[in-house]
Design a protein around this motif. Sequence first.
Motif, mmCIF file in Angstrom:
data_model
loop_
_atom_site.group_PDB
_atom_site.id
_atom_site.type_symbol
_atom_site.label_atom_id
_atom_site.label_comp_id
_atom_site.label_asym_id
_atom_site.label_seq_id
_atom_site.Cartn_x
_atom_site.Cartn_y
_atom_site.Cartn_z
ATOM 1 N N GLY A 279 25.374 49.522 32.425
ATOM 2 C CA GLY A 279 25.477 48.434 33.400
ATOM 3 C C GLY A 279 26.812 48.422 34.107
ATOM 4 N N LEU A 280 27.212 47.259 34.536
ATOM 5 C CA LEU A 280 28.450 47.077 35.285
ATOM 6 C C LEU A 280 29.451 46.255 34.487
ATOM 7 N N CYS A 281 30.708 46.504 34.730
ATOM 8 C CA CYS A 281 31.778 45.705 34.145
ATOM 9 C C CYS A 281 32.551 45.076 35.297
ATOM 10 N N CYS A 282 32.619 43.773 35.319
ATOM 11 C CA CYS A 282 33.344 43.051 36.371
ATOM 12 C C CYS A 282 34.634 42.503 35.778
ATOM 13 N N VAL A 283 35.761 42.873 36.361
ATOM 14 C CA VAL A 283 37.066 42.378 35.923
ATOM 15 C C VAL A 283 37.564 41.431 37.004
ATOM 16 N N PHE A 284 37.862 40.210 36.620
ATOM 17 C CA PHE A 284 38.199 39.135 37.557
ATOM 18 C C PHE A 284 39.537 38.537 37.182
ATOM 19 N N CYS A 285 40.367 38.290 38.171
ATOM 20 C CA CYS A 285 41.684 37.699 37.955
ATOM 21 C C CYS A 285 41.773 36.400 38.752
ATOM 22 N N PRO A 286 41.608 35.242 38.104
ATOM 23 C CA PRO A 286 41.594 33.963 38.823
ATOM 24 C C PRO A 286 42.993 33.398 39.051
ATOM 25 N N HIS A 287 43.832 34.140 39.717
ATOM 26 C CA HIS A 287 45.206 33.692 39.936
ATOM 27 C C HIS A 287 45.592 33.972 41.385
ATOM 28 N N THR A 288 46.286 33.059 41.994
ATOM 29 C CA THR A 288 46.599 33.198 43.418
ATOM 30 C C THR A 288 47.676 34.236 43.721
ATOM 31 N N THR A 289 48.524 34.531 42.763
ATOM 32 C CA THR A 289 49.604 35.482 43.041
ATOM 33 C C THR A 289 49.493 36.748 42.199
ATOM 34 N N ALA A 290 48.314 37.035 41.699
ATOM 35 C CA ALA A 290 48.093 38.260 40.930
ATOM 36 C C ALA A 290 46.924 39.008 41.550
ATOM 37 N N GLY A 291 46.855 40.279 41.297
ATOM 38 C CA GLY A 291 45.776 41.072 41.850
ATOM 39 C C GLY A 291 45.389 42.189 40.913
ATOM 40 N N LEU A 292 44.241 42.774 41.187
ATOM 41 C CA LEU A 292 43.738 43.898 40.409
ATOM 42 C C LEU A 292 43.594 45.104 41.317
ATOM 43 N N THR A 293 43.868 46.272 40.772
ATOM 44 C CA THR A 293 43.668 47.511 41.514
ATOM 45 C C THR A 293 43.088 48.556 40.574
ATOM 46 N N VAL A 294 42.355 49.477 41.126
ATOM 47 C CA VAL A 294 41.801 50.578 40.354
ATOM 48 C C VAL A 294 42.481 51.844 40.845
ATOM 49 N N GLN A 295 43.030 52.605 39.895
ATOM 50 C CA GLN A 295 43.658 53.865 40.260
ATOM 51 C C GLN A 295 43.492 54.860 39.125
#
Length: 66
Positions: free
Chosen positions: A36-52
Amino acid sequence: MAATETFDIRTTTRVETIDVTSLVRAAIRKSGVDGGLCCVFCPHTTAGLTVQENTDPQVKAALNDH
């Protein structure tokens, strides 16, 4: 089958890049889900997620460079 896992990530500096790959992999293993899928969520206004790929150490430095 769905599973949810929450992580608390603490930073030590104003700008920081943290690799959460091992945390996500462990959560997937723990869930018992094998497809299936894995969803990674960051509920913060000054943080972010990146994939590399993490193959070039200069990418992390460039992300933190402001």
